[in-house]
Design an enzyme around this catalytic site. Structure first.
Site, PDB file in Angstrom:
ATOM      1  N   HIS A  70       2.161   6.387   8.600  1.00  0.00           N
ATOM      2  CA  HIS A  70       3.087   6.029   7.893  1.00  0.00           C
ATOM      3  C   HIS A  70       4.693   6.492   8.395  1.00  0.00           C
ATOM      4  O   HIS A  70       4.536   7.126   9.440  1.00  0.00           O
ATOM      5  CB  HIS A  70       2.909   7.309   6.713  1.00  0.00           C
ATOM      6  CG  HIS A  70       1.790   7.117   5.922  1.00  0.00           C
ATOM      7  ND1 HIS A  70       0.371   7.781   6.105  1.00  0.00           N
ATOM      8  CD2 HIS A  70       1.451   6.038   5.005  1.00  0.00           C
ATOM      9  CE1 HIS A  70      -0.358   7.083   5.414  1.00  0.00           C
ATOM     10  NE2 HIS A  70      -0.047   6.292   4.536  1.00  0.00           N
ATOM     11  N   GLN A  91       5.364   4.701  -0.830  1.00  0.00           N
ATOM     12  CA  GLN A  91       6.084   6.065  -0.439  1.00  0.00           C
ATOM     13  C   GLN A  91       7.843   5.598  -0.203  1.00  0.00           C
ATOM     14  O   GLN A  91       8.519   6.291   0.220  1.00  0.00           O
ATOM     15  CB  GLN A  91       5.719   6.708   0.736  1.00  0.00           C
ATOM     16  CG  GLN A  91       4.466   7.062   0.617  1.00  0.00           C
ATOM     17  CD  GLN A  91       3.501   7.715   1.678  1.00  0.00           C
ATOM     18  OE1 GLN A  91       4.230   7.947   2.865  1.00  0.00           O
ATOM     19  NE2 GLN A  91       2.296   8.144   1.539  1.00  0.00           N
ATOM     20  N   ASP A 124       0.712  -1.203  -0.209  1.00  0.00           N
ATOM     21  CA  ASP A 124      -0.136  -0.055  -0.056  1.00  0.00           C
ATOM     22  C   ASP A 124       0.656   1.170   0.031  1.00  0.00           C
ATOM     23  O   ASP A 124       1.958   1.290  -0.495  1.00  0.00           O
ATOM     24  CB  ASP A 124      -1.084   0.071   1.106  1.00  0.00           C
ATOM     25  CG  ASP A 124      -0.358  -0.202   2.516  1.00  0.00           C
ATOM     26  OD1 ASP A 124       0.975   0.324   2.771  1.00  0.00           O
ATOM     27  OD2 ASP A 124      -0.880  -0.923   3.637  1.00  0.00           O
ATOM     28  N   SER A 125       0.418   2.226   0.663  1.00  0.00           N
ATOM     29  CA  SER A 125       1.163   3.711   0.578  1.00  0.00           C
ATOM     30  C   SER A 125       2.412   3.368   1.228  1.00  0.00           C
ATOM     31  O   SER A 125       3.366   4.254   0.895  1.00  0.00           O
ATOM     32  CB  SER A 125       0.339   4.670   1.259  1.00  0.00           C
ATOM     33  OG  SER A 125      -0.257   4.375   2.669  1.00  0.00           O
ATOM     34  N   ILE A 126       2.569   2.685   2.398  1.00  0.00           N
ATOM     35  CA  ILE A 126       3.905   2.782   3.007  1.00  0.00           C
ATOM     36  C   ILE A 126       5.036   2.048   2.128  1.00  0.00           C
ATOM     37  O   ILE A 126       6.069   2.150   2.085  1.00  0.00           O
ATOM     38  CB  ILE A 126       3.599   1.671   4.221  1.00  0.00           C
ATOM     39  CG1 ILE A 126       2.832   2.329   5.250  1.00  0.00           C
ATOM     40  CG2 ILE A 126       5.037   1.557   4.755  1.00  0.00           C
ATOM     41  CD1 ILE A 126       2.399   1.435   6.373  1.00  0.00           C
TER      42      ILE A 126
END
Length: 264
Positions: free
Chosen positions: A195, A20, A15-17
């Site tokens: 995050h 990024q 996912d976003s982790i």
């Protein structure tokens, strides 16, 4: 005719982790540095995604007969653990389905090739106060009143991830547990309660490296894709690019253009 030299791929799926992870100080960027000229780090991170949506991606991202990667990290759970009846409820995936979905994702890669190293990563802990403060910084008095995630619930998802890895006999990094072993983890490792900070990214980078090393994918034992500059004769540089026989020693003079993409 010379054969192309194709470096092994280490795919980061999540996912976003994960999305990024190539930002400054990110764990993916750290891996790219660690495996420079040895393997390609391929980021396939999708912000906001859960395991249910990730299943829909697999055949689009890796249609047959695409060559399989050497290794893949699967890092989901932070969104699956979103609470029902709260702001992020559309991301919620029930706990039994989360485990089932992870199993399906792992199986997809193992069906591509049993030799693929599949590494599960459990979701990180949640700093509920940090999430609240982050929401207030964005929306002020209009910020949500109830948390959309809790550390306790996320912990149940992390434990299911670890349990699945044990059942399927594959490695797993329990980030949820590892991070909480450090005093002050809430602000040290998490920048918005969810995050990762650079310090949090460093923890994931270190743990992933440890797992890859333990599975026989240590960067220092992998061969360079092309000769080190010290092995190139300035007067006759082409000689360095002629086949000298294969070796897996990792020495700078062990270059072999016949190495296939499956060579680790």
């Amino acid at each position: 005719m010379a054969m192309a030299v194709v470096r092994p791929q280490i795919v980061l799926l999540g996912d976003s982790i994960t999305e990024q992870s190539f930002r400054r100080g990110g764990w993916g960027a750290g891996l790219a540095d660690s495996y420079s000229r040895k393997a390609d780090i391929v980021v396939r991170g999708y912000g906001g995604y859960n395991t249910r949506w990730a299943l829909l991606l697999l055949h689009h991202l890796w249609p047959t007969p695409l060559p399989p990667p050497a290794a893949v990290t699967i890092f989901f759970g932070a969104n699956d653990a979103a609470l029902l009846g709260r702001q992020s409820q559309k991301q919620h995936v029930p706990l039994p389905e989360y485990k089932h979905n992870l199993r399906q994702i792992v199986s997809h890669f193992k069906q591509m090739s049993p030799a693929i190293l599949v590494l599960l990563i459990a979701p990180p802990p949640v700093d509920e106060d940090g999430r609240e403060q982050y929401a207030k910084s964005l929306y002020g008095d209009k910020a949500r009143k109830l948390p959309e995630r809790t550390n306790e619930v996320t912990g149940t998802y992390a434990r299911q991830c670890v349990q699945l890895a044990q059942e399927m006999q594959i490695p797993c990094i329990d980030v949820w547990t590892v991070m909480q072993q450090t005093e002050g983890w809430q602000k040290l490792f998490l920048r918005d309660g969810l995050h990762l900070t650079e310090e949090g990214n460093a923890v994931v980078h270190s743990e992933v490296l440890r797992a890859l090393n333990g599975a026989g994918l240590a960067a220092e034992e992998m061969q360079l894709d092309f000769p080190h500059h010290s092995a190139i004769d300035g007067a006759h540089p082409e000689k360095a690019f002629q086949s000298q026989g294969c070796s897996s020693s990792g020495n700078v003079d062990a270059f072999c253009p016949e190495i296939a993409s499956n060579h680790i």
